[in-house]
Enzyme design. Structure first.
Site, PDB file in Angstrom:
ATOM      1  CB  SER A  47      14.017-110.004  65.791  1.00 30.72           C
ATOM      2  OG  SER A  47      13.327-111.193  65.480  1.00 30.72           O
ATOM      3  CE  LYS A 126      10.302-110.861  68.298  1.00 27.87           C
ATOM      4  NZ  LYS A 126      11.263-110.100  67.477  1.00 27.87           N
TER       5      LYS A 126
END
Length: 245
Positions: A47, A126
């Protein structure tokens, strides 16, 4: 009894007592450092490619996460952070790494307490895109993410959904996979996105949960600072200024 006890104590070599003290001190330091200063985390997914490696078939990065910075300041847009899954929707597909054997589980929990085993929680990494009170959406005519109507400068985004002005946008049918929002981030929360925009289950994927896909600042563990393993990947993790206002 007293004389025998005295003789037994005298039989313990001084070096052994010193070693025992050193081991205890080392464990206390390890626990303290990893609880309050920093800890190593493993990147298991793609990710955050290409900033952080976690792709299928490659050696996942191990990063050092600074737990001190956010004790004195809030996360800002552009920071790469590690956080606990804030709602159940973020835990889909996650399963505990603990053994079903109670003795083995107890040893794993003890190892986690000492910083030798990963904690039994779903920790994610993230990038902060927007903070409390800001409105985030995608896209402008060039396919860029907007915060409060201004496009972000995101040089780290290499992989994204196709976007083509006039032919594949947020106004066409079908529309581009980049499109979302607008979402106004609640006070005290953050909007998170992975650098691999076409391969990240981030705030966009959880927009229907009770927090609207946002992550409370209280769930932030720390700021990702360094890639420490593998050696070929060693380096700092950049936190560029992405909002121009």
């Amino acid at each position: 009894m007293t004389k025998a006890g005295d003789r037994q104590r005298r039989r313990i070599p001084p070096w052994l007592r010193e070693m025992a003290v050193l081991v205890v001190v080392a464990l206390v330091l390890s626990v303290s450092l990893q609880a309050f200063v920093g800890r190593v985390y493993f990147i298991p997914s793609q990710s955050m490619e290409p900033t952080l490696h976690g792709c299928a078939g490659c050696t996942g990065d191990r990063i050092i996460v600074d737990k001190i910075t956010f004790r004195f300041s809030d996360p800002r847009p552009g920071d790469v952070v590690v956080f606990r899954a804030p709602t159940s929707s973020w835990n889909v597909g996650y399963s505990s790494t603990r053994s079903t054997n109670p003795i083995a589980k107890a040893l794993q929990d003890a190892g986690s307490w000492a910083g030798l085993v990963a904690p039994d929680e779903n920790d994610l990494v993230k990038r902060v895109i927007a903070t409390g009170g800001q409105t985030v959406q995608c896209c402008d005519a060039q396919g860029r993410v907007l915060v409060d109507g201004q496009p972000l400068d995101e040089p780290y985004v290499v992989m994204d959904f196709p976007f083509s002005e006039n032919t594949l946008t947020c106004e066409t049918m079908p529309r581009s996979g980049r499109c979302f929002g607008p979402v106004t981030v609640p006070a005290g929360n953050l909007w998170m996105m992975g650098d691999n925009r076409s391969g990240s289950a981030d705030s966009r994927a959880h927009a229907r949960d009770e927090l609207g896909g946002t992550v409370p600042v209280g769930d932030i563990i720390g700021k990702a600072r360094l890639i420490v393993l593998p050696p070929s990947r060693w380096g700092t993790i950049e936190s560029p200024t992405i909002q121009q206002h």
